[in-house]
Enzyme design. Structure first.
Site, PDB file in Angstrom:
ATOM      1  CE1 TYR A 137      39.350  36.537  39.057  1.00 39.04           C
ATOM      2  CE2 TYR A 137      41.202  37.776  39.944  1.00 39.04           C
ATOM      3  CZ  TYR A 137      40.457  37.336  38.866  1.00 39.04           C
ATOM      4  OH  TYR A 137      40.832  37.693  37.600  1.00 39.04           O
TER       5      TYR A 137
ATOM      6  CE  LYS B 154      43.117  38.067  34.924  1.00 40.95           C
ATOM      7  NZ  LYS B 154      43.237  38.113  33.448  1.00 40.95           N
TER       8      LYS B 154
END
Length: 273
Positions: free
Chosen positions: A175, A182
């Protein structure tokens, strides 16, 4: 997916049953629909089912034709271009929506991007300055830019909802830079909630469990994300775009009038395990 009011109490009752969604009368701008598997599309359908009137943005002509077809499915003919990497584009989108609506109630921000090479492999080896800038610009700053451009267009009791993921708090393989972006986005939610609260605008985020979308397909070994969540979550399954959509509809309705600055998990409970 709707609730009934004025239900008839029995034979001969003068009250007829009527159906009204809890977003009846709301106008919602949906940003980020890319396919019928997009979380943004799940949100759009849920809000439409609850009575909201919708408008859409898109990036690029190829996506534009696709989004126009989706818009027709939910009785919308307001589809405007918007590349969130451009402040001018964001301002133009706000002006275009204002030409059709004299105000709006909801913005759904379902936009994120990072270069493919930065979301596969070892974090320290693949993340460079440029991919870091791009991921934060598109995935986090764009929420601020959109809220600023549309701030004066909100009607009373406005609401904004964005989409995040557990990778903001936990190290998730591959990720990588999206986890950092995020985390920035979640802080952005809190600061925007603090800034816009005096204007009556609420800002929240939804941390959805892994869902097989076009965006997720770019993450290396994403199948493992799905398998891990299904095996580990209390509900022993993955969530759907419809479930995320229903939560977004609730958060942007007057039913959630006291909720702002929150990250709500819709992940079958995986985040607590």
């Amino acid at each position: 997916e709707a609730y009934a009011t004025n239900i008839a109490s029995g034979p001969g009752s003068k009250h007829k049953a009527t159906t009204m969604g809890f977003m009846q009368g709301k106008r919602a701008l949906i940003m980020g629909v890319a396919s019928n598997r997009s979380i943004a599309w799940g949100v759009a359908k849920a809000m439409h089912n609850q009575g909201a009137e919708l408008a859409f943005t898109y990036q690029g002509e190829r996506l534009g034709e696709r989004v126009k077809k989706f818009a027709q499915e939910v009785d919308s003919d307001i589809v405007v271009p918007c590349d969130v990497s451009s402040d001018e584009d964001i301002s133009n989108a706000a002006a275009a929506v204002a030409e059709r609506w004299d105000g709006l109630d909801v913005i759904v921000h379902a936009i994120a991007f990072a270069p493919r090479e930065a979301i596969q492999g070892d974090f320290i080896e693949v993340v460079d300055r440029e991919s870091f800038k791009i991921a934060h610009d598109i995935s986090s700053y764009s929420l601020t830019g959109v809220c600023r451009a549309f701030k004066s267009h909100f009607r009373d009791n406005g609401s904004v909802v964005t989409l995040t993921y557990l990778g903001a708090l936990r190290v998730v393989p591959n990720y990588n830079v999206m986890g950092l972006a995020k985390a920035s986005l979640e802080a952005n939610v809190r600061y925007l909630a603090g800034s816009l609260g005096a204007d009556g605008v609420r800002v929240n985020g939804i941390s959805a469990g892994p869902i097989k979308t076009l965006a997720a397909a770019g993450i290396s070994d994403f199948r493992k994300f799905l398998d891990q969540a299904q095996q580990t979550s209390p509900l022993k399954r993955n969530v759907t775009i419809e479930e995320v959509g229903n939560t977004a509809a609730f958060l942007c309705s007057d039913l959630a009038s006291g909720i702002t600055g929150e990250i709500v998990y819709v992940d079958a409970g995986y985040n607590m395990m």
